[in-house]
Enzyme design. Sequence first.
Site, PDB file in Angstrom:
ATOM      1  CG  ASP A 154      -3.404   8.375   8.174  1.00 10.64           C
ATOM      2  OD1 ASP A 154      -3.986   7.314   7.902  1.00 10.64           O
ATOM      3  OD2 ASP A 154      -2.958   9.161   7.319  1.00 10.64           O
ATOM      4  CD  GLU A 172      -2.832  -0.586   2.586  1.00 11.59           C
ATOM      5  OE1 GLU A 172      -2.876   0.562   3.076  1.00 11.59           O
ATOM      6  OE2 GLU A 172      -3.352  -1.572   3.120  1.00 11.59           O
TER       7      GLU A 172
END
Length: 257
Positions: A58, A47
């Site tokens: 995140d 990724e």
Amino acid sequence: MTKTLTKKLANKDHASVVTYIMGGDGGLDNLEEQLLFLEKSGVSAIEIGIPFSDPVADGPVIQLAGLRALKERVSLEAILTKLATSKVQIPLIIMSYINPIFHLGIPKFIEMVQKTPVKGLIIPDLPYEHRTLITPELKGTDIALIPLVSLTSPKERLEEIANQAEGFIYAVTVNGTTGVRNEFNTHIDTHLAYLKSISPVPVLAGFGVSSIEHVEKFARVCDGVIIGSKVVQMLHDGETRELGTFLQNAAEVQIEN
């Protein structure tokens, strides 16, 4: 048509290990070197995160990596341009918030992606109900829009998502943001085992995976893992030898289900 990403992650005796890196962390010129290193370490796919100023999913490690990349003026378009010349043989996955994709333009984005080794897209802030913003552009391509499934999703929703899934299902193992975890919800094994039982594509566990013990745990109930924050931190710290050994060991963990 079965997507390349599905074929790469399915029907394996060993856990599929997908790593996450932040595109442009350490400079865009280092991206190809990072990808080739991870490929050599035995991972199944990689990724590539796209830096964004408001990364709601995140955790702190990846947020900092995104800030470092933004300081280098790295953009989605610049990353895709770089990937167009990549020699990597394993599938790549773009993980981007929807805003950078809108900014570039969805048709241009898909056109550029098709010139790269990218075989999957993850858009964490695109609700499942709005996936048709992207999916019409993917018809006839080898690119899968990867669904994210949360711990709190009811069975009816899991079944709906599984029925439409391509590539693989990204099973989020925690309620919260990315980052290294020591413990997981006690119901996670049951959740993953059920998801695997109904899914026509591989199921990978992500968010918080940071040790061989975690890989072994999830290999008992699904097809593999996604390792992000640990990889990002070790690359940033220059611990490439240790990271390579860790990933090789992770990729050797046997599937037990």
